[in-house]
Enzyme design. Structure first.
Site, PDB file in Angstrom:
ATOM      1  CB  SER A   1      -7.713  77.189 -51.102  1.00 38.90           C
ATOM      2  OG  SER A   1      -6.616  78.065 -51.048  1.00 38.90           O
TER       3      SER A   1
ATOM      4  CG  ASP B   1      -9.113  80.546 -51.200  1.00 38.49           C
ATOM      5  OD1 ASP B   1      -9.971  79.673 -51.079  1.00 38.49           O
ATOM      6  OD2 ASP B   1      -7.953  80.424 -50.782  1.00 38.49           O
TER       7      ASP B   1
END
Length: 357
Positions: free
Chosen positions: A50, A195
């Site tokens: 991320s 993510d």
């Protein structure tokens, strides 16, 4: 010896590991008396999830005029948060209202994030990043982990290569915050990704396995990991409140619980693993353990909270001055020893990779 730099997810809290990287980078410059030294020169492998994946991509982005050198300094990589964080995590009151009632799947418009990342990396490919690395994502249709591997992009060509801006879009597609990323490899294969924090908020284990698999002449006790976190939020959630709320309204809380649980588990496993071989110092974990001074939400990107994040990161650095000094000197000494060995033996990591791939 192989050194890994691993950076967790955490949205705007990426300011914290970003500032630690800047501090370490500045120490290396000062101790070597070399203003051109760069953090990328002192680690053999990089991993990010991320916001950590975004930082890694910027640190390893090649310069246009010299593809073997990084385009951005550590400070310039950090600036993506300081200069664009508020813009990326800004949404309309109407959009926020609709999101509360489940009438909108994600809170933020991904186009702002995409434009910002594109301005930084342009058409750079994963295979062109200057050091071996991986960034994490998760395929929601195949229900499997998806690792963007720079070395795999080199060895397998377009079928495993991607535009770095697409990699960044995928690894930062936090559920409920940004929409699912639909990206394509350079060969045109489609991937619906979210993510990577859903399984590897702390990607250190992924990096360790990748290094041991690729550099097969090295054992686990040859590996050193610097793992940078974005802080332990430890938000308490009331059972009755959770039970009464609609599923859509507790989405951010579930993301927080899931990512924190993943990070804490991986940290525990790595500590036990290195302790079992009597090499506890081979795994260094740095992150704030108290976030009471800030708003810990990954999208809390107001100018005031960004200033608080900077202060918190500065406090973390101040509390670990001796450790960072020792780490910088250790990195410098290790690099010098490696260069002497390579000069003597006519061997280099890059030659090894070229021969292997």
């Amino acid at each position: 010896m192989k050194r890994i730099l691993s950076i967790d997810g955490g949205g705007i809290r990426g300011i914290i590991p970003g500032m630690v990287v800047v501090s370490l980078d500045e120490r290396i410059k000062r101790f070597t008396n070399n203003p051109d030294a760069h953090i990328a020169d002192y680690f053999e492998f990089f991993a990010g999830t991320s916001t950590g994946g975004l930082l890694i991509a910027l640190l390893l982005c090649p310069d246009v005029e010299n593809s073997n050198r990084p385009k951005y300094t550590a400070k310039q990589a950090l600036d993506i948060y300081l200069e664009h964080g508020t813009e990326i995590f800004t949404t309309s009151s109407w959009r926020r209202f609709l999101n509360q009632f489940g009438l909108l799947a994600e809170l933020y418009d991904e186009k702002v994030l995409e434009k910002t990342v594109n301005d930084y990396v342009g058409d750079i490919k994963l295979s062109q990043l200057i050091k071996p690395c991986l960034m994490t994502a998760y395929n929601i249709e195949l229900r499997k982990n998806h690792l963007f591997r720079q070395q795999k992009a080199i060895s397998h060509g377009p079928s495993r290569d991607y535009l770095v801006r697409d990699v960044c879009r995928a690894t930062t597609a936090a559920p409920t915050y940004f929409s699912v990323a639909q990206i394509f490899s350079l060969a045109g294969t489609r991937y619906p990704l979210v993510d990577g924090g859903v399984f590897a908020h702390n990607p250190s284990i992924c990096a360790l396995i990748e290094v041991l698999k690729t550099f097969q002449t090295f054992k686990i006790d040859d590996v050193h990991i610097l793992s940078l976190g974005t802080g332990l939020a430890k938000n308490a959630y009331n059972y009755d409140d959770f039970k009464k709320k609609k599923a859509i309204s507790i989405g951010p809380a579930l993301v927080d619980i899931m990512s924190s649980g993943s990070s804490e588990s991986n940290d525990f496993f790595l500590r036990q693993l290195f302790r079992s071989i009597h090499k506890s110092n081979n795994y260094i974990r740095l992150e704030p353990t108290n976030l009471s001074s800030i708003e810990p939400s990954l999208d809390a990107a107001s100018k005031t909270n960004i200033q608080k994040l900077v202060s918190l990161a500065d406090k973390l650095i101040s509390e670990n001055e001796d450790l960072l000094d020792a780490l910088a000197r250790d990195l410098i000494a290790d690099k010098e020893n490696t260069e002497k060995k390579e000069e003597k033996e006519g061997y280099s990591v890059w030659k090894f990779l070229k021969d292997k791939l």
